[in-house]
Structure formats: C-alpha cells, structure tokens
Design a protein around this motif. Structure first.
Motif, PDB file in Angstrom:
ATOM      1  N   THR A 178       0.840  -1.197   0.000  1.00 57.35           N
ATOM      2  CA  THR A 178       0.000   0.000   0.000  1.00 57.35           C
ATOM      3  C   THR A 178       0.872   1.243   0.000  1.00 57.35           C
ATOM      4  O   THR A 178       1.842   1.333   0.762  1.00 57.35           O
ATOM      5  N   MET A 179       0.532   2.179  -0.852  1.00 59.61           N
ATOM      6  CA  MET A 179       1.166   3.499  -0.842  1.00 59.61           C
ATOM      7  C   MET A 179       0.146   4.507  -0.334  1.00 59.61           C
ATOM      8  O   MET A 179      -0.984   4.584  -0.837  1.00 59.61           O
ATOM      9  N   THR A 180       0.544   5.263   0.685  1.00 60.96           N
ATOM     10  CA  THR A 180      -0.357   6.255   1.255  1.00 60.96           C
ATOM     11  C   THR A 180      -0.037   7.648   0.719  1.00 60.96           C
ATOM     12  O   THR A 180       1.023   7.882   0.120  1.00 60.96           O
ATOM     13  N   ARG A 181      -0.953   8.558   0.955  1.00 61.50           N
ATOM     14  CA  ARG A 181      -0.745   9.964   0.628  1.00 61.50           C
ATOM     15  C   ARG A 181      -0.236  10.696   1.859  1.00 61.50           C
ATOM     16  O   ARG A 181      -0.419  10.231   2.989  1.00 61.50           O
ATOM     17  N   MET A 185      -1.323  17.619   7.114  1.00 59.35           N
ATOM     18  CA  MET A 185      -0.775  18.800   6.432  1.00 59.35           C
ATOM     19  C   MET A 185       0.692  18.597   6.029  1.00 59.35           C
ATOM     20  O   MET A 185       1.498  19.523   6.072  1.00 59.35           O
ATOM     21  N   GLY A 186       1.036  17.371   5.674  1.00 64.26           N
ATOM     22  CA  GLY A 186       2.372  17.065   5.201  1.00 64.26           C
ATOM     23  C   GLY A 186       3.359  16.671   6.273  1.00 64.26           C
ATOM     24  O   GLY A 186       4.512  16.331   5.962  1.00 64.26           O
ATOM     25  N   LEU A 187       2.934  16.705   7.557  1.00 66.86           N
ATOM     26  CA  LEU A 187       3.843  16.301   8.634  1.00 66.86           C
ATOM     27  C   LEU A 187       4.280  14.856   8.457  1.00 66.86           C
ATOM     28  O   LEU A 187       5.431  14.490   8.715  1.00 66.86           O
ATOM     29  N   GLY A 283      10.098   6.676   9.748  1.00 68.91           N
ATOM     30  CA  GLY A 283      10.705   7.892   9.213  1.00 68.91           C
ATOM     31  C   GLY A 283      11.002   8.952  10.248  1.00 68.91           C
ATOM     32  O   GLY A 283      11.123  10.140   9.903  1.00 68.91           O
ATOM     33  N   GLY A 284      11.100   8.569  11.509  1.00 70.48           N
ATOM     34  CA  GLY A 284      11.423   9.536  12.550  1.00 70.48           C
ATOM     35  C   GLY A 284      10.267  10.405  12.990  1.00 70.48           C
ATOM     36  O   GLY A 284      10.468  11.370  13.736  1.00 70.48           O
ATOM     37  N   VAL A 285       9.046  10.086  12.572  1.00 67.70           N
ATOM     38  CA  VAL A 285       7.877  10.863  12.989  1.00 67.70           C
ATOM     39  C   VAL A 285       7.615  10.622  14.473  1.00 67.70           C
ATOM     40  O   VAL A 285       7.600   9.474  14.927  1.00 67.70           O
ATOM     41  N   PRO A 286       7.420  11.671  15.267  1.00 68.72           N
ATOM     42  CA  PRO A 286       7.134  11.473  16.694  1.00 68.72           C
ATOM     43  C   PRO A 286       5.892  10.608  16.894  1.00 68.72           C
ATOM     44  O   PRO A 286       4.956  10.644  16.089  1.00 68.72           O
TER      45      PRO A 286
END
Length: 319
Positions: A178-181, A185-187, A283-286
């Motif tokens: 699956t590829m997500t969008r 808001m781009g975070l 990806g390092g997202v909190p």
C-alpha cells in the motif's frame, strides 16, 4: 445453480479477465450478478462453507514472491492468530481500554474511539466502532476491502495505491503493498506499507472478520522464524526513495445487530462496524504525530465511506 455455485463460476472469470483499466468501477452487470449470486444466501449458510468473501479483483498481480506449501500453511496460521487478536480486542470490556470516548461522525450512530497502550509497542492501539443502519454486508465489503481494483481507492483520502504481490491459500490471503498519501498537512509524508492480509470471512458466530499484519511487525516476524524465505521477505528494504511505515495489525470486524443483517449479504440491516489500527509511521515521525495520523485515517475512512454509500444510494434511487 445454487448461489455458491454461481459465485464460484463468476470469480474465475474475473481473475482471468485482462481488462486494461487502472482502477476498477463496478459495472451494472457485475453488480447485478453479485446480487443474484448472493441474494438467497444466508450468513449461516456462508459460515458453514467457511469461505472467505471477497468482491474485489486482483488482476495482473506481480509475481515477485513464491511460497512453498509449508510457508503458506505457516502464514495462514500466523494470520489466524492475528485475526483472533482483532476479535479479542473488539470483545474486550470498556475497563480494558485506557480511554474510551464518544465522537461524532455524520450519518453513523453510537460512535466510540478506544485507545490502549500495549506492552512492547511505542504507539497505541486505536479502534473506532460505529453503528451503521440500513446497509448490507455487500455494501460494507465494497467500502472496506483493500485491493488495486476496489471502490475504496476512489474515496479514501489516505490511500494512494494498492498492489497485490501474491495471492495464496486458495484465495484466502494476499501479500499487499500500500502506498499512502501525505497526511497531517504534510507532517507525515507518503508511506509504503507491506503487509499480509486475510480476506474477510464470515465466522460461525456471525462476525465478519478480515485483517492483516505488517511484514516488519514483531507480531509477524516473531512467528515466522522457522522459515528462512519468509524472514528474507520480511527483511527486504522499502522501494527506492520510499519511507516505510509498519502496520503492526489492522482490520475490520462487522457484527450483525438485527435479523435483517443476519439474513443474507444483500439484505439491508443494522451492523456494528469496528475499524482497528496499530500502525507506526516510521521515518522519525514522533509517536504523538503518528497516533494523530492513525485516528485521522480511521475517521477519514468512516466519513468518506458513508458519504460514498449515500452517493451510491442516491444514484440508485435516481435510476
């Protein structure tokens, strides 16, 4: 022909048809044939057949994976455990959850958001339940199933593409990419998610259960250590230039709430819908941002799915 025989005749035609379309739109003939094949079937009959129930196509699936019979049996066993987890979470008492609160989604009733911190996972398990009235099981299947040709791609704001990498277990399960969008808001940027998915199945108790496990999740990896091939598949890096998210486990459970819902997949009734996600953005997202992304994805699906269902019902009435 009895309904089950008609359905078996119909699905091979779909599987072998090579129609050049990027996204599938259900034709009137296909809808009519689906309804005819299932119109007199009951949930108890379907459960007795222990058949997975999928209305989606997986045309042109790339063959980048090959499984031995032992690997197939191992995967089906692992998926069975994953599905059992989903069932247990949906049946857990309110006291088991860390937080339960009512939320509002237009057109749906008794909507609740549940949150639980599980040991060993940096992010929280999230589940949203809702009561959906005057809807058929086939409608719920069409709105929730994950495939490159399914209706969900046309309205879900989170999902960009889906690709079936391999179907196995006599059609019971699939490897899905699956590829997500981008979201929030781009975070959280676009993500690639590799998972193994079990098709929805009507269980003997009437529950309809379908779900999957991420290939990099410990819920999957810890249980396939006896297979060198599956370990190699799970350790593959993401596609070039992509950031990987890990969908530890996710799924839908549909519970019939009245006699109409129990009487057949085309009959309109009242259903309780559970949508469960335990997902790590990577990806390092909190973690706090990843959890906001998860609940947004769940609510976005409910909102968009109900809006699409209303649109389809309005179109039918106009015809």
């Amino acid at each position: 022909l009895i309904p089950s025989a008609m359905f078996r005749l119909w699905r091979p035609w779909l599987r072998h048809a090579q129609l050049p379309r990027p996204r599938h739109v259900w034709s009137r003939d296909q809808k009519a044939l689906t309804c005819a094949a299932a119109s007199s079937a009951t949930l108890s009959f379907l459960a007795a057949q222990t058949r997975n129930w999928s209305l989606c196509e997986t045309l042109g699936a790339p063959k980048d994976l090959q499984l031995s019979k032992d690997d197939e049996e191992l995967l089906l066993s692992v998926l069975e455990g994953g599905v059992e987890n989903l069932r247990q979470w949906t049946q857990a008492p309110t006291s088991w959850w860390d937080d339960c609160r009512s939320i509002r989604i237009s057109g749906l009733k008794d909507v609740s958001h549940h949150i639980k911190k599980l040991d060993g996972f940096p992010i929280k398990l999230q589940m949203v339940t809702a009561v959906w009235e005057n809807v058929s099981l086939n409608d719920l299947f069409l709105l929730s199933e994950a495939s490159e040709t399914c209706l969900k791609l046309s309205f879900d704001p989170v999902i960009d593409t889906m690709t079936t990498r391999l179907q196995f277990g006599n059609g019971k399960a699939r490897f899905l990419r699956t590829m997500t969008r981008p979201t929030l808001m781009g975070l959280i940027s676009a993500r690639e998610v590799d998972s193994v998915l079990r098709e929805p199945e009507i269980m003997p108790d009437g529950l309809v259960v379908g779900g999957g496990l991420g290939l990099q999740s410990p819920l999957f990896v810890d249980k396939i250590q006896q297979s060198d091939y599956l370990k190699a598949v799970a350790s593959q890096p993401p596609s070039k230039g992509k950031v990987r998210a890990v969908d530890h486990t996710s799924g839908y459970i549909f519970k019939p709430l009245d006699d109409a819902a129990r009487s057949g997949p085309t009959v309109r009734g009242t259903w309780k819908v559970h949508y469960i996600l335990l997902s790590e953005a990577g990806g390092g997202v909190p973690h706090w941002a990843a959890e906001k992304g998860v609940i947004k994805a769940i609510i976005d699906w409910y909102t968009a799915a109900h809006r699409e269902w209303v649109r389809r019902e309005t179109t039918k009435s106009a015809c």
